[in-house]
Design an enzyme around this catalytic site. Structure first.
Site, PDB file in Angstrom:
ATOM      1  N   LYS A 283     -32.580 -17.022 -24.686  1.00  0.00           N
ATOM      2  CA  LYS A 283     -31.540 -18.041 -24.605  1.00  0.00           C
ATOM      3  C   LYS A 283     -32.184 -19.423 -24.770  1.00  0.00           C
ATOM      4  O   LYS A 283     -33.211 -19.696 -24.152  1.00  0.00           O
ATOM      5  CB  LYS A 283     -30.810 -17.919 -23.257  1.00  0.00           C
ATOM      6  CG  LYS A 283     -29.500 -18.649 -23.199  1.00  0.00           C
ATOM      7  CD  LYS A 283     -28.582 -18.093 -22.134  1.00  0.00           C
ATOM      8  CE  LYS A 283     -27.295 -18.887 -22.080  1.00  0.00           C
ATOM      9  NZ  LYS A 283     -26.273 -18.237 -21.261  1.00  0.00           N
ATOM     10  N   GLU A 368     -14.007 -10.593 -12.261  1.00  0.00           N
ATOM     11  CA  GLU A 368     -13.050 -11.255 -11.374  1.00  0.00           C
ATOM     12  C   GLU A 368     -12.177 -10.253 -10.619  1.00  0.00           C
ATOM     13  O   GLU A 368     -11.838 -10.468  -9.452  1.00  0.00           O
ATOM     14  CB  GLU A 368     -12.174 -12.225 -12.171  1.00  0.00           C
ATOM     15  CG  GLU A 368     -12.902 -13.473 -12.665  1.00  0.00           C
ATOM     16  CD  GLU A 368     -13.739 -13.253 -13.926  1.00  0.00           C
ATOM     17  OE1 GLU A 368     -13.680 -12.146 -14.493  1.00  0.00           O
ATOM     18  OE2 GLU A 368     -14.458 -14.195 -14.334  1.00  0.00           O
ATOM     19  N   ARG A 396      -7.355 -13.039 -14.820  1.00  0.00           N
ATOM     20  CA  ARG A 396      -7.840 -11.670 -14.958  1.00  0.00           C
ATOM     21  C   ARG A 396      -7.468 -10.779 -13.773  1.00  0.00           C
ATOM     22  O   ARG A 396      -7.338  -9.578 -13.907  1.00  0.00           O
ATOM     23  CB  ARG A 396      -9.381 -11.697 -14.984  1.00  0.00           C
ATOM     24  CG  ARG A 396     -10.007 -11.928 -16.276  1.00  0.00           C
ATOM     25  CD  ARG A 396     -10.089 -10.614 -17.020  1.00  0.00           C
ATOM     26  NE  ARG A 396     -10.160 -10.878 -18.429  1.00  0.00           N
ATOM     27  CZ  ARG A 396     -11.270 -10.829 -19.144  1.00  0.00           C
ATOM     28  NH1 ARG A 396     -12.395 -10.486 -18.578  1.00  0.00           N
ATOM     29  NH2 ARG A 396     -11.237 -11.104 -20.420  1.00  0.00           N
TER      30      ARG A 396
END
Ligand SMILES: Cc1ncc(C[n+]2csc(CCOP(=O)(O)OP(=O)(O)O)c2C)c(N)n1
Length: 625
Positions: A283, A368, A396
């Site tokens: 990353k 979630e 969600r």
């Protein structure tokens, strides 16, 4: 031939004739372009820097838009946008009217699926693949998903189904060991093991088995391949979750090697069954500041490229910071307090809590739904969970909010960050539905602070209340000072509302819409109209005593909220008046019944008539002036 400027290419066609060396040099140019461009506009830099070679290889090997690439979350699609002819629009990235930071079908035929929330790519790609097969099509369907997004349960629902049906599709798992912060959980551990595995083996047998099944051409293809001896290697591990789910697993592959990537992608085309390519990337690759601090450069505002420093500093502590620090204080006083995040430790301000109380802190991954049901269990076990989730991501977990929390009246506190308009992330991230979806749940207390201190008071109250769920919603950005004289009091103790003598109209503003209401009242005053402003701190339960006293006087009411009008506070007020037989006229200000796009928050509010001037005009219209 490499060109000086990325905008001079005719992408993706120009990629096709490039040599590996040229593709490598192009990747360097793309990185430079990303850094200088995102430094100006802000955006998701680290994820894109990590996906440069992967995206170049995908576009070299596949034929977009005929072949379809579904990007999970979609925050890593900047390179894809550059390679599909949008480099010249990068100065407008995430701006009002500009190109989006996420895939948008309206923007380009190369963007096949709109995303922004994670873990949906495998399901959507599977749908495209099954539709292709029913149609008798031949295009390739590829889902690109990060290791963070792979912690979301929906990704596994997709794999479970595709693996069973043997759907021909390719999943590219872009594994950089990072979600926004360090990836956590058993999946992350499993990927670590796969990455570390050195036991490579020729995948000839597996290729043969699958290629032979390609109708008509299988045999020829295989013999061509066998002679070419460019077969992919794959790690043989005793347990591989993706294989258990019915996918062929290949990897790990160096995600910064164009040679490796193009070879494995080329071969993957020939499969007739679902396959997962495990690609390992770094990353922030190629920009030292981002490699050293990928979390900070995950999503960043404008910065100075030489130093990585932000161009402008925040004008004060954010609501997230206030929430996180308050939670530490509450946890110091009450050992039942625990906190839960779904992969957003830093964004929700929970870093100090995580450091101070590591055992009482839970980062559950991008999950979630699990976070909410898990907090129900924690509450049943005698703890006092504070669940910190952004407003749009909490969508969600709606069924869990209704069944697991609301129906069971559990004392769980929801700290709902990024409520209301969030600005540049646009329609996928605006938290403009929560007042509507939360107030629909019986027994849910819904609070909206108008300042940082109000947030503190509300959190304290929520912990003390303990007789059902409490949701506290607050926006992105700096927490303001108290601007109203009345301080928050528990909904059942809230009293003392008095209509002011001479008031011609009442403006009810929810939470941080207070300053707008006060400015509108000033404008009205200058015109000789007396408006009474009220800071609505408790959205649910409705303050029926206050509304009844306004109702009895028949005064017009203007409501202002940072939520969609549909199902919001204003409509609750309207319903109260009409059902109570009051004749008050009400005008509800909020977001309209449409998906509001990206832009600066102030710009969007102006564009959609959420301004003091608009409030002034509505107030005058209510009064027939
Ligand atoms: C449902 C949902 N929850 C939370 C987020 C916030 N979020 C955006 S990107 C991200 C991390 C994604 O990690 P990964 O998939 O590994 O991609 P990377 O940025 O590391 O390339 C998170 C948590 C989201 N987009 N959707």
């Amino acid at each position: 031939m490499l060109k000086k400027d990325l905008t001079e290419y005719n992408f993706p066609e120009d990629l096709k004739g490039m040599s590996v060396k040229e593709l490598e040099l192009l990747s360097v140019n793309i990185r430079d372009f990303l850094i200088s461009s995102v430094a100006k506009t802000g955006g998701h830099l680290a994820s894109n820097l990590g996906a440069v070679e992967l995206t170049v290889a995908l576009h070299k090997v596949f034929d977009v838009p005929r072949d379809k690439i579904v990007w999970d979350v979609g925050h890593q699609t900047y390179v894809h946008k550059i390679l599909t002819g949008r480099a010249d629009q990068f100065d407008t990235l995430r701006q009002l009217g500009g190109i989006s930071g996420f895939p948008k079908r309206q923007e380009s035929p190369a963007d096949v699926f709109d995303s922004g929330h994670s873990s949906t790519s495998i399901s959507a790609a599977m749908g495209l693949a099954e539709a292709r097969d029913l149609r008798g099509g031949t295009e390739n369907i590829i889902a690109v998903i990060g290791d963070g997004a792979m912690t979301g349960g929906a990704a596994f629902e997709g794999m479970n189904n595709a693996g069973m049906r043997k759907t021909r599709m390719i999943v590219v798992l872009n594994d950089n060991a990072m979600s926004i912060s360090q990836n956590t959980g058993s999946i992350a551990r499993h990927l670590r093991r796969l990455r570390a595995s050195q036991r490579y083996q020729d995948m000839k047998a597996s290729v043969k088995k699958n290629i032979i099944r390609v109708p008509g051409v299988g045999d020829t293809l295989y013999s061509g391949l066998e002679h070419a001896k460019d077969l992919i290697h794959y790690a043989v591990v005793n347990e591989c979750i993706f294989e258990a789910l019915g996918f062929h697993y290949y990897g790990p592959v160096d995600g910064h090697s164009i040679v490796e990537l193009t070879r494995i992608l080329e071969n993957s085309k020939r499969f007739n069954e679902p396959i997962l390519l495990h690609v390992v990337t770094t990353k922030g690759k190629g920009y030292r500041n981002a490699e050293l601090n990928p979390q900070r450069f995950h999503g960043i505002g404008p910065f100075k490229p030489e130093t990585g420093q932000a161009v402008s500093a925040a004008a004060g502590p954010s609501y997230s910071k206030v929430a996180g620090e308050t939670l530490v204080r509450l946890a110091e006083e009450d050992e039942r307090v625990v906190s839960i995040t779904a992969a957003m430790t830093d964004g929700t301000g929970l870093t100090p809590f995580a450091e101070r109380f590591p055992k009482r802190f839970f980062d559950v991954g991008i999950a979630e739904q699990h976070a909410v049901s898990f907090s129900a269990g924690l509450a049943l076990g005698g703890l006092r969970p504070f669940v910190c989730i952004y407003s749009s991501f909490l969508q969600r977990a709606y069924d869990q909010l209704v069944m697991d929390i609301g129906m069971q009246r559990l004392p769980v506190v929801f700290l709902i960050d990024r409520a209301g308009c969030v600005g540049q992330d646009g329609e996928t991230h605006h938290g403009v539905f929560d007042l509507s979806y939360l107030t629909a749940i019986p027994g849910m207390t819904v609070l909206a602070p108008s300042s940082g201190t109000e947030l503190m008071r509300m959190m304290k109250y929520a912990l003390a209340a303990g007789d059902g769920p409490v949701a506290i919603r607050y926006p992105r950005g700096v927490a303001g000072e108290d601007i109203f004289p009345e301080v928050f009091a528990a909904p059942d103790e809230a009293k003392g509302f008095r209509l002011k003598r001479g008031a011609e109209l009442v403006i009810l503003s929810v939470g941080t819409m207070g300053p707008l209401a006060l400015s509108a009242a000033e404008l009205l005053k200058a015109d000789g109209t007396a408006a009474q402003t009220v800071d609505v701190k408790t959205v649910k339960p409705l303050d029926t005593k206050m509304l009844a006293s306004i109702g009895r006087k028949g005064l017009p009411v203007l409501t202002i909220e940072d939520n969609v009008i549909t199902g919001g506070y204003g409509q609750d007020v309207q319903a109260f008046f009409s059902q109570g037989g009051y004749a008050n006229r009400v005008h509800a200000m909020g977001w309209p019944d449409e998906f509001v796009g990206q832009g600066g928050t102030a710009e969007l509010m102006a564009a959609y008539g959420l301004t003091a001037e608009a409030a002034y005009a509505h107030a005058r219209a209510l009064l027939g002036k």
